[in-house]
Design an enzyme around this catalytic site. Structure first.
Site, short mmCIF file in Angstrom:
data_model
loop_
_atom_site.label_atom_id
_atom_site.label_comp_id
_atom_site.label_asym_id
_atom_site.label_seq_id
_atom_site.Cartn_x
_atom_site.Cartn_y
_atom_site.Cartn_z
N GLU A 46 -19.85 61.69 -28.14
CA GLU A 46 -20.42 60.55 -28.45
C GLU A 46 -20.04 59.37 -27.80
OE1 GLU A 46 -23.03 60.09 -30.40
OE2 GLU A 46 -23.33 62.26 -31.10
N SER A 56 -33.30 56.53 -97.90
CA SER A 56 -32.30 56.50 -99.01
C SER A 56 -30.70 56.56 -98.12
CB SER A 56 -32.38 57.66 -99.98
OG SER A 56 -33.53 57.31 -100.88
#
Length: 605
Positions: A81, A371
């Site tokens: 590269e 309840s």
């Protein structure tokens, strides 16, 4: 152009005192203090097992230090590269020309004209559009990178930024993704194989185009041999080495629990960094909420470890129990299990067949508690204020006030009964009398520390709340969390899934700092534990009975059998189960089976 350039420079020189230098301008316009790449974050359970990986911005990346990257990998990228990487200042005119000739000679794109620095700038700060403006920006960013960082730091950033296909970013991620091993464990042939990919991630996709990747690997091995990095024998051995992919699937389990962890992480960051107060004070809450979301995303993208209290064994039992005891997807359920000794949420179910990030009933569904609210709103406040005991007597006969005339489930009147009898058989008129006697406002003052988020002003003017008749309702997580008070001698602690959040090195970034609140007296709590135990031993909650030193809890059923509840505790755990239909349909056909209690029993036994 040279004379024009010199003349311009001469004129500019006269004005130099009034004009900022190029370096100063770039520092102002392109300030680069760090190379920040999104990293994976991780969620671990109570035993340190990974349960979920979080990829930020759809980039699967596990960052790896320069010193941990094998030298042969570095050589490959320098040779293929950017041969003059350690010499140039960010761009390389000679390299650009060389790339043109090599690509023309091979009639393929074997080398790019951009340097490693330019590629890093493009990956981190810019787009991939082919325009002169972008190319110029690339050069300027490269210049700034070279000015602010060492070559090694730039190279490290580059090797972690580049794309290796199939959602994998960075050389370290590529190693684990394609071979399910750390990069240091890979053979030379495997290192070169994955290093071949970024040149063209589509063409060299190891899964779809294996042969292409293998061909480029062989060319790179030959390159390494030619420049003396490896011997001919090493090259030939690597060429013959079998490449066997072992694709690592991203870990993403315990969807119910993990979904809430993400919610709680946002709350933790909000409280820790002042966003909670800003939201409370802000006129434009949307703006602050967006800022908070951005902050959370930034924290996660930097790579963190979220340590949770999840007990995977209990989570598995919970999910299995809900699957087993709920007949179909039309009937849903949700649950929370909390270790009230450590104040940690150890398991959570968002519903039957729950899918990640979908509607999580454990903390997002607000239903009538029936309840199940009585111990918190009626009994404990009544005992705390009046000094009553489990043996004290209360009228369970008919009751009417302001045209509100509740009835007991059996539609019978029972006269004077003990508080224990009233609770274990869930007499409604007795509960309403308790709240009426102490006053609704006084009863609600006991609920305030629990932080029930959907209680409305209308509820304060409605005696029906004594038996669970709220305007909106409560979530399973809220109700279960409130019940942990019975396991803590009347003290309420905030309960959390997150133990702490650390960075990837183990440094603690966030943790909860909660202070307990006394809700009722210790003597009140003892009486309540006796009452709750009676419910399970000989009352409406008998199907929830398990072998334990202590077991207590309360059932709850809303009007028209739309909601079935059981919330209870042992010495260590508090768990709450809700069963019903998402759109509030009747579930009376399964009422006698008591699925909410059977789920609770299976989790706790």
């Amino acid at each position: 152009m040279v004379p024009i350039f010199l003349f311009s420079g001469f004129i500019a020189g006269k004005e130099s005192k009034a004009i900022k230098g190029l370096g100063t301008v770039l520092d102002e316009k392109i300030p680069i203090e760090s190379v920040e790449l999104p990293q994976n974050s991780f969620i671990f359970d109570h035993d340190g097992q990974l349960i979920s990986e979080i990829t930020s911005q759809q980039q699967n990346r596990t960052y790896i230090k320069y010193s941990d990257i094998p030298e042969v990998v570095k050589t490959i990228y320098i040779e293929s590269e950017d041969k003059r990487f350690f010499e140039h200042i960010g761009f390389d005119a000679a390299g650009m020309l060389r790339a043109v000739f090599i690509n023309a000679q091979s009639q393929s794109i074997e080398q790019g004209g951009s340097t490693i620095t330019q590629q890093l700038a493009r990956n981190v700060y810019l787009s991939f559009e082919q325009t002169y403006n972008r190319k110029l920006s690339e050069l300027l960013y490269s210049y700034q990178l070279e000015k602010n960082f060492t070559k090694e730091q730039i190279f490290e950033g580059y090797l972690n930024a580049i794309y290796f296909g199939n959602g994998a970013y960075g050389i370290g991620t590529a190693a684990t993704h394609y071979f399910n091993r750390q990069i240091q464990e890979l053979h030379l042939a495997e290192l070169v194989f994955i290093s071949a990919i970024p040149n063209n991630p589509t063409l060299y996709d190891p899964i779809k185009n294996f042969d292409n990747t293998k061909d480029r690997q062989e060319r790179l091995l030959n390159l390494l041999n030619q420049n003396g990095t490896i011997t001919k024998e090493e090259m030939e051995e690597a060429l013959q080495y079998p490449i066997t992919l072992s694709i690592k699937e991203r870990v993403d389990t315990q969807a119910d629990y993990v979904t809430y962890v993400h919610q709680e992480l946002k709350q933790l960051i909000s409280e820790s960094e002042g966003y909670t107060q800003k939201l409370a004070d802000a006129k434009n809450k949307v703006l602050i909420e967006n800022q908070l979301t951005e902050r959370v995303n930034k924290v996660v993208s930097q790579g963190v470890i979220i340590h949770t209290a999840l007990e995977s064994t209990i989570q598995k039992k919970l999910v299995n129990a809900i699957d087993q005891h709920l007949p179909s997807n039309q009937v849903q359920g949700a649950a929370t299990v909390i270790d009230h000794q450590s104040h940690k949420i150890v398991a959570l179910s968002g519903g039957k067949d729950y899918e990640k990030y979908s509607f999580n009933r454990a903390f997002q569904a607000f239903r009538q508690p029936g309840s199940a609210i009585k111990p918190l709103l009626d009994y404990a406040p009544y005992i705390d204020i009046t000094g009553a005991t489990a043996k004290s007597r209360i009228d369970a006969g008919s009751f009417c006030k302001n045209e509100y005339c509740p009835e007991n489930y059996s539609e019978k009147n029972y006269g004077m009964v003990s508080l224990e009898t009233a609770l274990k058989y869930s007499y409604n008129t007795a509960a309403v009398r308790m709240l009426d006697e102490i006053g609704i406002n006084e009863g609600f003052s006991y609920l305030q520390p629990f932080g029930f988020s959907s209680i409305s002003k209308d509820d304060y003017n409605n005696l029906a709340v004594a038996i669970g008749g709220f305007k909106y309702g409560v979530s399973p997580l809220e109700l279960t969390s409130a019940y942990t008070t019975f396991g803590n001698n009347g003290l309420y602690y905030e309960n959390h899934t997150i133990v702490k959040v650390t960075d990837l090195t183990g440094k603690t970034l966030y943790e909860w700092k909660d202070t307990p609140v006394r809700i009722w007296k210790e003597s009140t709590n003892e009486e309540m534990r006796e009452l709750l135990a009676a419910v399970v031993k000989s009352g409406t909650g008998q199907k929830a009975s398990v072998s334990s030193t202590y077991v207590g809890g309360k059932t709850g059923t809303s009007n028209d059998y739309k909601d079935l509840w059981f919330v209870g505790l042992t010495d260590t755990y508090t768990a709450g189960i809700w069963v019903g239909k998402d759109k509030g349909g009747n579930v009376s056909n399964i009422y006698n089976q008591g699925p909410q209690m059977l789920i609770w029993r299976d989790v706790m036994k």
